[in-house]
Design an enzyme around this catalytic site. Structure first.
Site, PDB file in Angstrom:
ATOM      1  N   GLN A  41       1.195   3.484   2.194  1.00  0.00           N
ATOM      2  CA  GLN A  41       1.861   3.615   3.498  1.00  0.00           C
ATOM      3  C   GLN A  41       2.405   2.260   3.972  1.00  0.00           C
ATOM      4  O   GLN A  41       2.403   1.972   5.166  1.00  0.00           O
ATOM      5  CB  GLN A  41       0.897   4.194   4.534  1.00  0.00           C
ATOM      6  CG  GLN A  41       0.703   5.692   4.409  1.00  0.00           C
ATOM      7  CD  GLN A  41       2.032   6.463   4.505  1.00  0.00           C
ATOM      8  OE1 GLN A  41       2.912   6.132   5.284  1.00  0.00           O
ATOM      9  NE2 GLN A  41       2.161   7.506   3.706  1.00  0.00           N
ATOM     10  N   SER A  42       2.887   1.444   3.045  1.00  0.00           N
ATOM     11  CA  SER A  42       3.396   0.131   3.426  1.00  0.00           C
ATOM     12  C   SER A  42       4.669   0.233   4.267  1.00  0.00           C
ATOM     13  O   SER A  42       5.672   0.814   3.829  1.00  0.00           O
ATOM     14  CB  SER A  42       3.683  -0.678   2.150  1.00  0.00           C
ATOM     15  OG  SER A  42       4.446  -1.821   2.457  1.00  0.00           O
ATOM     16  N   ASN A  43       4.629  -0.373   5.447  1.00  0.00           N
ATOM     17  CA  ASN A  43       5.836  -0.460   6.284  1.00  0.00           C
ATOM     18  C   ASN A  43       6.802  -1.463   5.686  1.00  0.00           C
ATOM     19  O   ASN A  43       8.013  -1.313   5.781  1.00  0.00           O
ATOM     20  CB  ASN A  43       5.463  -0.922   7.693  1.00  0.00           C
ATOM     21  CG  ASN A  43       4.492   0.033   8.340  1.00  0.00           C
ATOM     22  OD1 ASN A  43       4.812   1.191   8.546  1.00  0.00           O
ATOM     23  ND2 ASN A  43       3.287  -0.442   8.631  1.00  0.00           N
TER      24      ASN A  43
ATOM     25  N   ALA B  46       0.849  -1.196   0.000  1.00  0.00           N
ATOM     26  CA  ALA B  46       0.000   0.000   0.000  1.00  0.00           C
ATOM     27  C   ALA B  46       0.888   1.251   0.000  1.00  0.00           C
ATOM     28  O   ALA B  46       2.101   1.153   0.191  1.00  0.00           O
ATOM     29  CB  ALA B  46      -0.876  -0.016   1.249  1.00  0.00           C
TER      30      ALA B  46
ATOM     31  N   ALA C 201       7.241  -2.071   2.491  1.00  0.00           N
ATOM     32  CA  ALA C 201       7.962  -1.431   1.381  1.00  0.00           C
ATOM     33  C   ALA C 201       9.094  -0.562   1.928  1.00  0.00           C
ATOM     34  O   ALA C 201      10.231  -0.621   1.460  1.00  0.00           O
ATOM     35  CB  ALA C 201       6.993  -0.598   0.544  1.00  0.00           C
TER      36      ALA C 201
END
Ligand SMILES: Cc1ncc(COP(=O)(O)O)c(C=O)c1O
Length: 326
Positions: free
Chosen positions: A75-77, A73, A79
């Site tokens: 706001q992917s942690n 997403a 990523a």
């Protein structure tokens, strides 16, 4: 160690501390609460992906990869921590993020950019489909991509939480505390599957409860069983798992993934104001909100010792802005 023979690089700050939450426990008048601080694992802001990436990057390096590719997403942690792990390991990183480019870079997205990741927007396509194409495009340009699966949740990544459970059992033995229950957010499944493999192999007698962040319980359990079985197999452990082996509470999914409601907001405020503990808006805010609700409903014995496993996500808090209603 169960993961002894599995290739691993050391980039996370481990072991993470276990801290009591005395003010919150007293305020709730229920079980005694502790927190396992996997929000302090490092890699540009901490979180559970650091543990998985220790094993995933070792595999990427062994395969001669020069680029990590993954998806998530905005706001992917996952990523963000993949981008940090790539930078720290001398690899390039391409992130396929869901949807369209937002007007502003905040929170995890800001960090992705700072960490030098190339970002591809999936726009109207499913990010995991675009991920396969992007890896192929990189290959056709002569690069050697290593695809980190969504959430880092394959058997290699799940080894991170096999080792984490061993770490916890070792810490609790030294401190003379045994936890009756472990509660945490569960989504792509690597955390819960890894914990379950070690818990069964090492004979942890307590309960492991994943609070689902997005999926219904049957769908998550269907994902967890084969992942845990394959993780055990990778480690040479003769364990097979069924969906019913996993405890999942899907009662707190609310309006869906990433939608910040009163449950998350109240939990974030309470943890911050009573214990100086920061939760994130998507994962730990939701799981801790669920835990608070279960405690208030009297679901647990007041004599219990309960561990909340903080899986990280701090940067997303800085993208939550007014939704936190400060
Ligand atoms: C902060 C945080 N907590 C929990 C999770 C869920 O962990 P898992 O995907 O291993 O189920 C994630 C994964 O995206 C996360 O970023």
């Amino acid at each position: 160690m169960l993961t002894e023979r599995q290739p691993r690089i050391r980039i996370a700050h481990l072991p993470t501390p276990i801290e009591p939450l005395p003010r919150l426990s007293a305020r709730l008048g229920g079980p005694k609460l502790w927190v396992k601080r996997d929000d302090l694992t490092g890699l540009a802001g901490g979180g559970n992906k650091a543990r998985k990436l220790e094993f995933l990057i070792a595999e990427a390096l062994a395969k001669g990869a020069d680029t990590l590719v993954t998806c998530g997403a905005v706001q992917s942690n996952h990523a963000r921590q993949t981008a940090a792990a790539a930078a720290k390991s001398g690899l390039r990183c391409t992130l396929v993020l869901r949807g369209r480019e937002p007007h502003e870079s905040q929170g995890n997205l800001l960090l992705d950019r700072l960490l030098g990741a190339e970002i591809v927007w999936a726009e109207d396509r499913p990010a995991d489909e675009r991920l396969v194409e992007v890896a192929e495009e990189l290959r056709s340009r002569g690069r050697r991509p290593y695809v980190v699966p969504y959430g880092g949740s394959n058997p290699v990544g799940a080894c991170g939480y096999v080792a984490a459970m061993e770490e916890l059992l070792d810490q609790s033995a030294r401190a003379g505390i045994s936890f009756d229950r472990i509660v945490f957010p569960s989504s792509s499944g690597g955390t819960q599957a890894g914990l379950a493999v070690a818990a069964r192999t090492l004979g942890y007698p307590g309960e492991i409860l994943g609070v689902s962040v997005d999926l219904g319980a049957p769908a998550l359990q269907e994902k967890l069983a084969p992942l845990a079985t394959a993780t055990a197999e990778l480690l040479g452990l003769p364990e097979a798992f069924l969906p019913s082996d996993f405890l999942v509470d899907d009662g707190y999914v609310g309006a869906g993934y990433g939608v910040l409601g009163d449950l998350e907001r109240d939990a974030i405020h309470l943890a911050a104001e009573t214990e100086g503990l920061l939760l994130d808006p998507v994962y730990t805010g939701r799981a801790f909100g669920g835990l608070l609700d279960l405690i208030r409903q009297g679901a647990f014995d007041p004599g219990e010792r309960l561990l909340f496993w903080h899986t990280g996500g701090l940067p997303a808090l800085f993208a939550a802005g007014e939704r936190l209603r400060l």
